[in-house]
Design a protein around this motif. Sequence first.
Motif, mmCIF file in Angstrom:
data_model
loop_
_atom_site.group_PDB
_atom_site.id
_atom_site.type_symbol
_atom_site.label_atom_id
_atom_site.label_comp_id
_atom_site.label_asym_id
_atom_site.label_seq_id
_atom_site.Cartn_x
_atom_site.Cartn_y
_atom_site.Cartn_z
ATOM 1 N N HIS A 20 0.839 -1.194 0.000
ATOM 2 C CA HIS A 20 0.000 0.000 0.000
ATOM 3 C C HIS A 20 0.878 1.249 0.000
ATOM 4 N N VAL A 22 0.529 5.727 -0.050
ATOM 5 C CA VAL A 22 -0.246 6.965 -0.053
ATOM 6 C C VAL A 22 0.747 8.118 -0.174
ATOM 7 N N HIS A 31 -4.043 7.084 -2.923
ATOM 8 C CA HIS A 31 -3.718 5.745 -2.415
ATOM 9 C C HIS A 31 -3.717 4.759 -3.577
ATOM 10 N N GLY A 78 -9.077 5.278 -0.115
ATOM 11 C CA GLY A 78 -7.924 5.848 0.570
ATOM 12 C C GLY A 78 -7.458 7.163 0.001
#
Length: 304
Positions: A20, A22, A31, A78
């Motif tokens: 992941h 961001v 994100h 996100g």
Amino acid sequence: MVTNLEHDEQRPSTLDGVEHHVEQVDGRPVHWVSAGSGGSPVLLVHGFPETWWVFRRLIPLLAAEHRVIAVDLPGFGGSVLQDGDRPADHSSAAAAATLHALLARLGVGPVHLLGQDIAGNTVFRLAAEHPEDVRSLIAVETLVSGFGLEQLADVGNGGAWHIGAIATPGVAEFVFTGRVREFLTRMWFPFLTTVTDAVTPADVNELERAYSQPGAWAGPQGLYASALADGDELRALAASAGLQVPVLAVDGMGMSSTADGMRSITDRVEAVLLDGIGHHVAMEAPDRLADAMRSFMDRTDHER
């Protein structure tokens, strides 16, 4: 049919084998998840009511041979703005600019670009305005404004009610706050999916979480409002720049809407109609979608 599931945590769901990320891109949080490291890169762009999570079964199938990136569009999942962030433009033009900036940041282009549902305008803009970013376009159950999308908003002739509702500022928050799960399980997936149990309780939990957070409807509102206003501009873009890449049009729902729409833009369209599949192709038939994508991407890469 999806069922209710007790869940007491609001952390985003994840998937084994994905990373992941961001970052601030063009002044807004973005994100995305990534998996795989070899082969030509693939960028997956979701629709509504979705996030990157709807590709959770597709990502491992592609990552064995490709570097895969699945993004949360600006204002979704996100990539939702946090309290205190300045208001942002969530139009398809702004979303395409953000994806262009993200690809430049990552240095992974050109990519095989998949877009589905309401992401159609965004991925078309990216492919037409930045052909250096895109090696092929994979359109899944999607249309482009000016080439058929507006018909879906014509409720008097069988169009979908949610388009105008979400496009109107404030309506989605008023209608769906506290009712996201009921919307997903009673009014959306039962009518737009065909494969039994394709949408699991875990899927509903994650989408409910994503669309229940503060600010979660800014992205959908911006894209749907843009969809109703983009037609003239995108027709002009198609006439001036066009699509310089081959297109794979993937349809479910027993109709060739995506293929017909794409053929009105370019003659470089290969069509796949998946029988027995509803609207959410990546969730209902990830194996069949991956097979069609791999064959198409291999041919495209070989031709390049």
